[in-house]
Motif scaffolding. Structure first.
Motif, PDB file in Angstrom:
ATOM      1  N   VAL A 360       4.959   0.463 -11.376  1.00  0.00           N
ATOM      2  CA  VAL A 360       5.329  -0.873 -10.814  1.00  0.00           C
ATOM      3  C   VAL A 360       4.834  -0.894  -9.354  1.00  0.00           C
ATOM      4  N   TRP A 361       5.014   0.411  -8.891  1.00  0.00           N
ATOM      5  CA  TRP A 361       4.639   0.133  -7.352  1.00  0.00           C
ATOM      6  C   TRP A 361       3.198   0.191  -7.199  1.00  0.00           C
ATOM      7  N   GLY A 362       2.483   0.761  -8.022  1.00  0.00           N
ATOM      8  CA  GLY A 362       1.176   0.602  -8.083  1.00  0.00           C
ATOM      9  C   GLY A 362       0.594  -0.847  -8.006  1.00  0.00           C
ATOM     10  N   LEU A 363       1.293  -1.710  -8.890  1.00  0.00           N
ATOM     11  CA  LEU A 363       1.114  -3.128  -9.155  1.00  0.00           C
ATOM     12  C   LEU A 363       1.532  -3.728  -7.681  1.00  0.00           C
ATOM     13  N   ILE A 364       2.468  -3.455  -7.107  1.00  0.00           N
ATOM     14  CA  ILE A 364       2.937  -4.166  -6.144  1.00  0.00           C
ATOM     15  C   ILE A 364       2.096  -3.957  -4.803  1.00  0.00           C
ATOM     16  N   GLY A 365       1.603  -2.603  -4.641  1.00  0.00           N
ATOM     17  CA  GLY A 365       0.809  -2.188  -3.783  1.00  0.00           C
ATOM     18  C   GLY A 365      -0.643  -3.112  -3.847  1.00  0.00           C
ATOM     19  N   SER A 366      -1.237  -3.195  -5.380  1.00  0.00           N
ATOM     20  CA  SER A 366      -2.263  -3.679  -5.344  1.00  0.00           C
ATOM     21  C   SER A 366      -2.311  -5.191  -4.900  1.00  0.00           C
ATOM     22  N   LEU A 367      -0.948  -5.903  -5.130  1.00  0.00           N
ATOM     23  CA  LEU A 367      -0.879  -7.533  -4.773  1.00  0.00           C
ATOM     24  C   LEU A 367      -1.195  -7.437  -3.247  1.00  0.00           C
ATOM     25  N   TYR A 368      -0.653  -6.393  -2.231  1.00  0.00           N
ATOM     26  CA  TYR A 368      -1.126  -6.619  -1.144  1.00  0.00           C
ATOM     27  C   TYR A 368      -2.651  -6.486  -0.732  1.00  0.00           C
ATOM     28  N   ILE A 369      -3.213  -5.798  -1.464  1.00  0.00           N
ATOM     29  CA  ILE A 369      -4.679  -5.490  -1.270  1.00  0.00           C
ATOM     30  C   ILE A 369      -5.189  -6.899  -1.818  1.00  0.00           C
ATOM     31  N   ALA A 370      -4.880  -7.057  -3.024  1.00  0.00           N
ATOM     32  CA  ALA A 370      -5.693  -8.243  -3.544  1.00  0.00           C
ATOM     33  C   ALA A 370      -5.639  -9.558  -2.801  1.00  0.00           C
ATOM     34  N   ASN A 371      -4.478  -9.876  -2.281  1.00  0.00           N
ATOM     35  CA  ASN A 371      -4.136 -11.017  -1.351  1.00  0.00           C
ATOM     36  C   ASN A 371      -5.269 -11.034  -0.413  1.00  0.00           C
ATOM     37  N   PHE A 372      -5.630  -9.756   0.540  1.00  0.00           N
ATOM     38  CA  PHE A 372      -6.551  -9.798   1.299  1.00  0.00           C
ATOM     39  C   PHE A 372      -8.018  -9.786   1.101  1.00  0.00           C
ATOM     40  N   ALA A 373      -8.380  -9.110  -0.057  1.00  0.00           N
ATOM     41  CA  ALA A 373      -9.549  -9.306  -0.559  1.00  0.00           C
ATOM     42  C   ALA A 373      -9.879 -10.644  -0.999  1.00  0.00           C
ATOM     43  N   THR A 374      -8.901 -11.204  -1.649  1.00  0.00           N
ATOM     44  CA  THR A 374      -9.208 -12.630  -2.073  1.00  0.00           C
ATOM     45  C   THR A 374      -9.514 -13.594  -0.979  1.00  0.00           C
ATOM     46  N   LEU A 375      -8.770 -13.500   0.121  1.00  0.00           N
ATOM     47  CA  LEU A 375      -8.634 -14.304   1.271  1.00  0.00           C
ATOM     48  C   LEU A 375     -10.351 -13.937   1.893  1.00  0.00           C
ATOM     49  N   LEU A 376     -10.770 -12.902   1.821  1.00  0.00           N
ATOM     50  CA  LEU A 376     -11.987 -12.663   2.521  1.00  0.00           C
ATOM     51  C   LEU A 376     -13.087 -13.123   1.746  1.00  0.00           C
ATOM     52  N   ILE A 377     -13.134 -12.941   0.526  1.00  0.00           N
ATOM     53  CA  ILE A 377     -14.164 -13.446  -0.588  1.00  0.00           C
ATOM     54  C   ILE A 377     -14.333 -14.997  -0.449  1.00  0.00           C
ATOM     55  N   ASN A 378     -12.961 -15.578  -0.494  1.00  0.00           N
ATOM     56  CA  ASN A 378     -12.924 -17.133  -0.571  1.00  0.00           C
ATOM     57  C   ASN A 378     -13.543 -17.575   0.728  1.00  0.00           C
ATOM     58  N   LEU A 379     -13.165 -16.918   1.919  1.00  0.00           N
ATOM     59  CA  LEU A 379     -13.809 -17.501   3.295  1.00  0.00           C
ATOM     60  C   LEU A 379     -15.129 -17.334   3.147  1.00  0.00           C
TER      61      LEU A 379
END
Lengths: 507, 335
Positions: A360-379
């Motif tokens: 569960v916490w691995g998943l939650i942790g990944s959500l933080y990082i996924a957010n950041f990664a997607t912002l950068l890729i998108n921009l």
């Protein structure tokens, strides 16, 4: 609280493992592309890619799928803004203002707003998720049929009230949407209704994406053809550092609606069976309601892009809550994720948090990082997406047409829906010419079935007594706010008239 | 930049082309059949319910063991107590790439809703994966209900305001509810929800007073102490609930089971039917499936396929017709 911080650090470390990090970046990029393709939503993406995940450990697998889900929420906005075709059902509300902005040469501004709002929405909701998962899960349990119905009434009220649009026309549009929402099989008795004699295609109801693609994709194309008479239409958008800086400054214009949309989206996402599409539409309505300039919505208001985008990302995180804590998916995509979890030997339910904390916490942790990664890729991709708009309309129009047909066919895979989509395209064009708002009809067709089900369940339970909506505290509050929203424009009008009267009296 | 855009467009056109090709491809029935395109696995119930869990588990196992050259895509069609799914399958006559995972509404819905015009005895039987069981559940906070007698007393005291949650009129839980109403002489209000998972959630949230969920749907809440089983409708106690009596032990011979089987549309080719029988037999025999059955209170000791399953369906259709007649279709539909 200390516990949570410790767990979160553990989760972030887990998510930063090379394999998991690769999964996040691959998932986000794939999701972005899947979301941008009309008709290919996160549901298809996750379903098709589920088998790949059996090659890696469960935590890496769920991280990959969650990243796709996440990326698709960002990606849906891209075709909504650049082509005017909703890339996914969750991005329909993004078309309302995203397309007019792009046509006015502000595509980069809209895309930046979509990316930033998605990031904020995702981050706020994952913070809420981290801090309040168990109490929110028990709050979601308090939502029975009467509360669900009251929430739907509230959603409709945001579209009627304060809009500034012609109210009778808005109501008309909602009613047309509701009639279309009731086509198909009766949800309680299972009898077919409104199927126009015996046309099989209507048995599964009118797919909402078919309606949205028709109205916005085809209808918009017809409208552009008429207004430009097929003349070459070039948007001069140059991406410069100056412009990017300006776009960053723009953020303060929509940060309020973004935060509001994030909270709303997260909350709606946590309710089982609601999901990101209703959340994005409700957030749009709310942003319009609280805007100082509601008239500019639908004509290219940057908040109209930010609000639904914040909400759909927030809701996608939110819908993981009932999946993890109750074993009930909050959206079609989480239903597939849930299937994956069962195969990996994880039993979603109230005990998952305590029995499989590293998962569960691995998943939650990944959500933080996924957010950041997607912002950068998108921009990074924005300059490329904006270039699409510099193509001549004579090239864009056939591409849009093909994408609309594919998008109309994909969800149910019947030609019936393609014809229906083309029909809606013509209807959408006519409504636009007659100056009818179509967004309320889109809202009604999404929320109609949810509202009908919860209304009938409530009344079955109360033996037809409507007071059930007023005697339960949560639903009573929702209904009260809804009534206030509907009455507000009337009060406003009366006040204006009185002021005008007294004005002429003394003068 | 421009080349990337043209590449993107090429991709878009390619995807469109693939979709169009899939449309046009009719797989010819050749001796050694195998699927030519993704297989639709239709679930005649909502997400999170027992049928849904089973379909997704089977899909995952098939992928994991690489048993199918094409992906299996589960699709929920819960409308009208399965009517939507049955009608969909009937309209797919002769299609080799659509299969259905059933529950007992496979038998009851065509009887109760004659308007949909579906005759399931024409469907192509593939294999029976399991027999599911039913248990009566209440919220753990109901201290006044400890056994069947106190349950009956509580329902009678509530009059017809007692709310039973279920998955739809005509679904097996509504039949079992009607059977109980007749046997114990009380009246309840039956409220349909989309899928057994949602029913379970509404019992935990106290929005309904009792349910007759399958064990798989309530197990996690039971383990968490949110809900409690009162009585089992099986011949013998399930290993999962050794302390919960069966109705039979309490002197009420009420047993009800539900088959979980895989079926094709009418007129599926023999070759395809054989291929699917092989696929699901392999899944049935897998250690993972057998473990799932044990954990979730399903009986998975007897494999039934093809014509044998067809015969079993005939018996069940007759049985359900009698059941519906004895309790009255109106008791089930609540009209």
């Amino acid at each position: 609280m200390e516990d949570i911080v410790l767990h979160l650090i553990g989760g972030l470390t887990e998510a930063m493992q090379p394999l998991n990090l690769t999964m996040i970046i691959a998932g986000c990029t794939l999701g972005l592309l899947i979301g941008a393709m009309p008709g290919l939503g996160s549901v298809n993406g996750v379903a098709i890619l589920l088998p790949i995940t059996f090659l890696v450990p469960p935590t890496a697998a769920i991280i990959f799928l969650a990243a796709i889900y996440y990326g698709a929420m960002y990606g849906g906005a891209i075709s909504s803004i650049t082509l005017g075709i909703p890339g996914a059902s969750t991005a329909v509300a993004t078309v309302f203002d995203g397309r007019p902005l792009a046509q006015a040469g502000h595509a980069d501004r809209a895309l930046t707003a979509a990316a930033v709002a998605s990031f904020v929405g995702g981050t706020i909701s994952v913070l809420l998720f981290t801090a309040f998962a168990p109490p929110l899960a028990s709050f979601a349990l308090k939502f029975g049929p009467p509360e669900e119905f009251a929430l739907m009434v509230l959603a409709f009220a945001t579209f009627i009230g304060l809009g500034g649009d012609d109210i009778p026309k808005t109501v008309f549009s909602i009613l047309v949407g509701l009639v279309m929402a009731s086509v198909g099989l009766d949800i309680i008795s299972g009898q077919p209704r409104l199927i126009f004699g015996d046309i099989d295609g209507f048995l599964h109801g009118i797919n909402f994406l078919v309606l949205a693609i028709g109205i916005y994709g085809i209808g918009e194309m017809l409208w552009t053809l008429e207004t430009t008479r097929g003349e070459v239409m070039v948007h001069k958008v140059t991406i410069s550092w100056q412009r990017m800086k300006h776009n960053c400054k723009d953020i303060k214009n929509y940060i309020k609606t973004t935060s509001m949309g994030s909270a709303l989206g997260y909350f709606v996402g946590t309710l089982p069976a609601a999901g990101a599409t209703p959340a994005s539409l409700m957030s749009y309505g709310l942003a319009k309601t609280f805007s100082k300039d509601p008239d500019s919505f639908g004509k290219g208001n940057i908040s109209g892009v930010a609000a639904p985008e914040a909400a759909n990302n927030a809701a996608s995180t939110g819908s993981m809550l009932p999946m993890i804590t109750l074993g009930i998916p909050g959206s079609p995509t989480t239903a597939i994720l849930l299937g994956g979890m069962i195969i990996w030997g994880l039993r979603p339910g109230p005990l998952l948090f305590t029995e499989n904390p590293e998962f569960v916490w691995g998943l939650i942790g990944s959500l933080y990082i996924a957010n950041f990664a997607t912002l950068l890729i998108n921009l990074a991709f924005i300059p490329l997406f904006v270039k699409i708009l510099t193509l001549p309309f004579s090239i864009l129009a056939p591409v849009i047409y093909i994408l609309c047909v594919v998008g109309g066919y994909a969800p149910t895979q019947t030609m019936h829906d393609v014809w229906l989509m083309l029909l809606f395209g013509v209807v959408g064009y006519l409504l636009r010419k007659l100056n009818y708002p179509v967004a309320p009809a889109v809202l009604a067709i999404v929320l109609g079935p949810l509202a009908e089900r919860s209304l009938r369940q409530s009344l079955l339970g109360s033996h037809g007594d409507v007071s059930i909506f007023l005697t339960r505290p949560i639903s009573a509050v929702c209904i009260a706010i809804a009534v206030a929203l509907i009455c507000y424009p009337l009060v406003q009008k009366l006040q204006k008239r009185r002021r005008a009267d007294t004005g002429t009296g003394t003068g | 930049m421009v080349t990337i855009i043209s590449k993107m467009k090429t991709t878009a056109v390619l995807i469109a082309a693939v979709v169009v090709t899939c449309l046009g491809l009719q797989s010819p029935a050749i001796a050694d059949w195998s699927p030519k395109k993704p297989i639709e696995l239709i679930i005649m119930a909502g997400a999170g319910g027992g049928a849904d869990q089973i379909a997704r588990l089977l899909q995952g196992l098939a992928e994991q063991k690489d048993l199918s050259p094409r992906p299996i895509i589960p699709i929920n069609k819960p409308g009208g107590s399965g009517a939507e799914a049955l009608r969909y399958l009937q309209d797919k006559e002769g299609d080799d790439h659509t299969i259905l995972v059933t529950l007992n509404s496979f038998y009851t819905t065509p009887v109760i809703q004659k308007g949909i015009g579906v005759d399931v005895s024409n469907f192509t039987p593939i294999g029976r994966m399991a027999i599911d069981t039913f248990v009566l559940w209440v919220n753990s906070s109901r201290d006044d209900i400890t056994d069947l007698d106190s349950y009956i007393a509580a329902v009678k005291a509530a009059g017809n305001t007692w709310k039973v949650g279920g998955t739809g009129t005509g679904q097996e839980d509504s039949i079992l509810t009607a059977m109980m109403e007749k046997e114990f002489g009380y009246d309840v209000t039956y409220i349909p929800f989309p899928g057994g998972g949602t029913v379970a959630k509404n019992l935990v949230g106290n929005h309904v007073d009792s349910t007759v969920n399958n064990p798989a749907e309530q197990n996690e809440f039971y383990r968490a102490g949110e809900t409690k089983p009162i009585v089992q409708f099986t011949a013998e106690r399930l290993p999962a609930y050794p302390d919960v009596p069966t109705a039979k032990e309490l002197g009420v011979d009420m047993q009800y089971y539900m088959q979980r089987s895989i079926n094709g549309p009418p007129g599926m080719s023999k070759e395809a039917q054989d291929w699917y029988i092989g696929l699901f037999k392999a899944l049935f025999d897998s250690a993972e499936w057998q473990q799932f059955c044990t954990d979730d209170g399903l009986a998975c000791d007897q494999w039934l396929a093809g014509d044998d399953l067809g015969t079993y369906h005939q018996e069940q259709i007759a049985l359900h017709r009698d059941l519906i007649e004895s309790v009255g279709a109106s008791a089930i539909t609540g009209e």
